[in-house]
Design an enzyme around this catalytic site. Structure first.
Site, PDB file in Angstrom:
ATOM      1  N   ASP A  38       0.858  -1.192   0.000  1.00 26.30           N
ATOM      2  CA  ASP A  38       0.000   0.000   0.000  1.00 26.30           C
ATOM      3  C   ASP A  38       0.894   1.241   0.000  1.00 26.30           C
ATOM      4  O   ASP A  38       2.084   1.169   0.321  1.00 26.30           O
ATOM      5  CB  ASP A  38      -0.884   0.024   1.255  1.00 26.30           C
ATOM      6  N   ASP A  66       3.365   1.778  -4.716  1.00 30.45           N
ATOM      7  CA  ASP A  66       2.528   2.701  -5.489  1.00 30.45           C
ATOM      8  C   ASP A  66       2.176   1.979  -6.779  1.00 30.45           C
ATOM      9  O   ASP A  66       3.031   1.803  -7.662  1.00 30.45           O
ATOM     10  CB  ASP A  66       3.295   3.995  -5.786  1.00 30.45           C
ATOM     11  N   TYR A 165     -14.362   7.174 -12.951  1.00 30.98           N
ATOM     12  CA  TYR A 165     -14.199   5.956 -12.132  1.00 30.98           C
ATOM     13  C   TYR A 165     -14.792   4.737 -12.853  1.00 30.98           C
ATOM     14  O   TYR A 165     -14.151   3.689 -12.961  1.00 30.98           O
ATOM     15  CB  TYR A 165     -14.898   6.198 -10.795  1.00 30.98           C
ATOM     16  N   LYS A 169     -13.021   1.125 -14.146  1.00 31.67           N
ATOM     17  CA  LYS A 169     -13.412  -0.186 -13.619  1.00 31.67           C
ATOM     18  C   LYS A 169     -13.914  -1.100 -14.739  1.00 31.67           C
ATOM     19  O   LYS A 169     -13.653  -2.301 -14.734  1.00 31.67           O
ATOM     20  CB  LYS A 169     -14.464  -0.019 -12.515  1.00 31.67           C
ATOM     21  N   THR A 200     -16.332   2.303   3.589  1.00 34.87           N
ATOM     22  CA  THR A 200     -14.875   2.431   3.745  1.00 34.87           C
ATOM     23  C   THR A 200     -14.521   3.919   3.628  1.00 34.87           C
ATOM     24  O   THR A 200     -15.350   4.720   3.160  1.00 34.87           O
ATOM     25  CB  THR A 200     -14.114   1.687   2.619  1.00 34.87           C
TER      26      THR A 200
HETATM   27  N1  LIG Z   1     -16.008   1.342  -0.967  1.00 38.60           N
HETATM   28  C1  LIG Z   1     -16.812   1.143  -1.997  1.00 38.60           C
HETATM   29  O1  LIG Z   1     -18.008   1.463  -1.954  1.00 38.60           O
HETATM   30  C2  LIG Z   1     -16.276   0.490  -3.241  1.00 38.60           C
HETATM   31  C3  LIG Z   1     -17.207   0.113  -4.220  1.00 38.60           C
HETATM   32  C4  LIG Z   1     -16.744  -0.484  -5.371  1.00 38.60           C
HETATM   33  C5  LIG Z   1     -15.389  -0.705  -5.553  1.00 38.60           C
HETATM   34  N2  LIG Z   1     -14.494  -0.336  -4.588  1.00 38.60           N
HETATM   35  C6  LIG Z   1     -13.083  -0.607  -4.843  1.00 38.60           C
HETATM   36  O2  LIG Z   1     -12.539  -1.328  -3.765  1.00 38.60           O
HETATM   37  C7  LIG Z   1     -11.132  -1.080  -3.712  1.00 38.60           C
HETATM   38  C8  LIG Z   1     -10.744  -0.759  -2.289  1.00 38.60           C
HETATM   39  O3  LIG Z   1     -11.367   0.438  -1.913  1.00 38.60           O
HETATM   40  P1  LIG Z   1     -11.842   0.761  -0.417  1.00 38.60           P
HETATM   41  O4  LIG Z   1     -13.253   1.170  -0.502  1.00 38.60           O
HETATM   42  O5  LIG Z   1     -11.416  -0.301   0.507  1.00 38.60           O
HETATM   43  O6  LIG Z   1     -11.015   2.101  -0.197  1.00 38.60           O
HETATM   44  P2  LIG Z   1      -9.937   2.550   0.893  1.00 38.60           P
HETATM   45  O7  LIG Z   1      -9.628   3.957   0.560  1.00 38.60           O
HETATM   46  O8  LIG Z   1     -10.393   2.204   2.263  1.00 38.60           O
HETATM   47  O9  LIG Z   1      -8.690   1.612   0.553  1.00 38.60           O
HETATM   48  C9  LIG Z   1      -7.960   1.770  -0.627  1.00 38.60           C
HETATM   49  C10 LIG Z   1      -6.496   1.526  -0.314  1.00 38.60           C
HETATM   50  O10 LIG Z   1      -5.763   1.637  -1.545  1.00 38.60           O
HETATM   51  C11 LIG Z   1      -4.586   2.361  -1.264  1.00 38.60           C
HETATM   52  N3  LIG Z   1      -4.080   3.016  -2.461  1.00 38.60           N
HETATM   53  C12 LIG Z   1      -4.605   4.072  -3.121  1.00 38.60           C
HETATM   54  N4  LIG Z   1      -3.824   4.425  -4.146  1.00 38.60           N
HETATM   55  C13 LIG Z   1      -2.779   3.559  -4.150  1.00 38.60           C
HETATM   56  C14 LIG Z   1      -1.634   3.417  -4.957  1.00 38.60           C
HETATM   57  N5  LIG Z   1      -1.379   4.255  -5.973  1.00 38.60           N
HETATM   58  N6  LIG Z   1      -0.776   2.422  -4.683  1.00 38.60           N
HETATM   59  C15 LIG Z   1      -1.011   1.577  -3.639  1.00 38.60           C
HETATM   60  N7  LIG Z   1      -2.054   1.677  -2.819  1.00 38.60           N
HETATM   61  C16 LIG Z   1      -2.933   2.662  -3.074  1.00 38.60           C
HETATM   62  C17 LIG Z   1      -4.967   3.372  -0.211  1.00 38.60           C
HETATM   63  O11 LIG Z   1      -3.842   3.872   0.503  1.00 38.60           O
HETATM   64  C18 LIG Z   1      -5.910   2.553   0.662  1.00 38.60           C
HETATM   65  O12 LIG Z   1      -5.232   1.897   1.705  1.00 38.60           O
HETATM   66  C19 LIG Z   1     -10.854   0.028  -4.712  1.00 38.60           C
HETATM   67  O13 LIG Z   1     -10.321  -0.541  -5.900  1.00 38.60           O
HETATM   68  C20 LIG Z   1     -12.224   0.617  -4.968  1.00 38.60           C
HETATM   69  O14 LIG Z   1     -12.314   1.207  -6.245  1.00 38.60           O
HETATM   70  C21 LIG Z   1     -14.911   0.252  -3.435  1.00 38.60           C
END
Ligand SMILES: NC(=O)c1ccc[n+]([C@@H]2O[C@H](COP(=O)([O-])OP(=O)(O)OC[C@H]3O[C@@H](n4cnc5c(N)ncnc54)[C@H](O)[C@@H]3O)[C@@H](O)[C@H]2O)c1
Length: 269
Positions: A38, A66, A165, A169, A200
């Protein structure tokens, strides 16, 4: 019986939300070697602490990552292999969203940033994982490894003002579908999990509270997802319990995608 008796899990986005819950779920289900990646070292440290407190016989390694940076991605996966020898279950979860805004009001830099992390990042991570898995011997059922990439329900459907976004996806979904076909004969399973609205930090930053609550009311299961709901799907799809599944998009949205009709009709049910 634990569903992971052997193998190494490598989880990106592991400092928060769905990635953190997935790392914990791998440990809960018996995986003994787990690598976390992360941007946030502090967040990964917290995830590691939680895992070790509950599952002290699990080896957990962390590495700054990253996903949008090619050198960092190469460094991360080679670190994972040097620590534990293989990558058997890759959970590619890191991602970002943007504030809800219509396309004609979206500046280039917002699109570019989301693209760099969500789509180019998914490509860089998948490429590196594939390069490693192709060197690994086939195990149960001829499988070399499993990749699960987190997309979104917005890979398949839509909601207002999330164009950039959604585009990333859907692009990742297309990439994984192609790769599932190309690498199936090599014994690599590749699937995507598309979360619905999941509580989240990412969601709370992108959407207003009113919107989040209305999404729960409009979902057949009448709630939003918790990160653990999504993690359970990712871990199951990674495991040998899903041994003949590749190329699917598993939407985990409490049934939201079933609904067609104006709000007043849906809310009356
Ligand atoms: N929360 C929702 O409603 C939701 C819905 C659909 C999809 N998602 C997807 O789920 C995944 C996780 O999201 P989440 O909701 O847990 O969000 P979150 O923000 O809690 O976690 C995302 C993590 O990714 C890390 N991150 C961001 N950019 C990065 C990079 N360049 N390199 C490495 N790490 C990086 C962040 O530091 C964070 O720890 C994402 O791909 C998001 O698009 C989330």
């Amino acid at each position: 019986m634990a569903i992971f008796d052997v193998g190494v899990a490598v989880v990106t986005g592991a400092a928060s939300g769905i990635g953190r819950a997935t790392a914990i779920a791998f440990a809960r289900d018996g995986c003994k070697k787990i690598v976390l990646g992360d941007l946030s070292n502090a967040g990964m440290g917290e995830t590691r602490q939680i895992m070790l407190a509950e599952f002290p016989d699990t080896a957990v390694a962390t590495r700054h990552l990253d996903v949008s940076d090619e050198a960092s991605v190469e460094d991360f996966y080679s670190f994972a292999v040097s620590e534990f020898g293989s990558i058997d279950y890759a959970a590619n979860i890191a991602g970002i969203a943007h504030e809800a805004r219509a396309l004609h009001k979206t500046p280039d830099n917002v699109f570019d940033k989301v693209y760099a992390v969500n789509q180019r990042g998914a490509f860089l991570c998948e490429r590196e994982v594939l390069r490693q898995m192709l060197t690994q011997p086939r195990r149960n059922g001829g499988i070399r490894g499993s990749i699960v990439v987190v997309t979104s329900q917005l890979a398949e459907m839509t909601t207002p003002n999330m164009t950039a976004y959604s585009a990333t996806k859907a692009g990742v979904r297309g990439m994984c579908r192609s790769d599932a076909m190309d690498y199936g004969p090599e014994g690599i399973r590749i699937n995507t999990v598309g979360p619905g609205v999941t509580i989240t930090p990412l969601l709370l930053a992108a959407q207003e509270d009113k919107f989040i609550q209305s999404m729960a009311r409009g979902t057949p299961l009448r709630r939003n997802a918790l990160p653990e709901d999504i993690a359970n799907a990712i871990v199951w799809l990674s495991s040998s319990r899903a041994s003949f599944i590749t190329g699917v998009s598993l939407i985990v949205d409490g049934g939201m995608g079933l609904e067609v009709g104006p709000d007043e009709v849906l809310q009356a049910v």
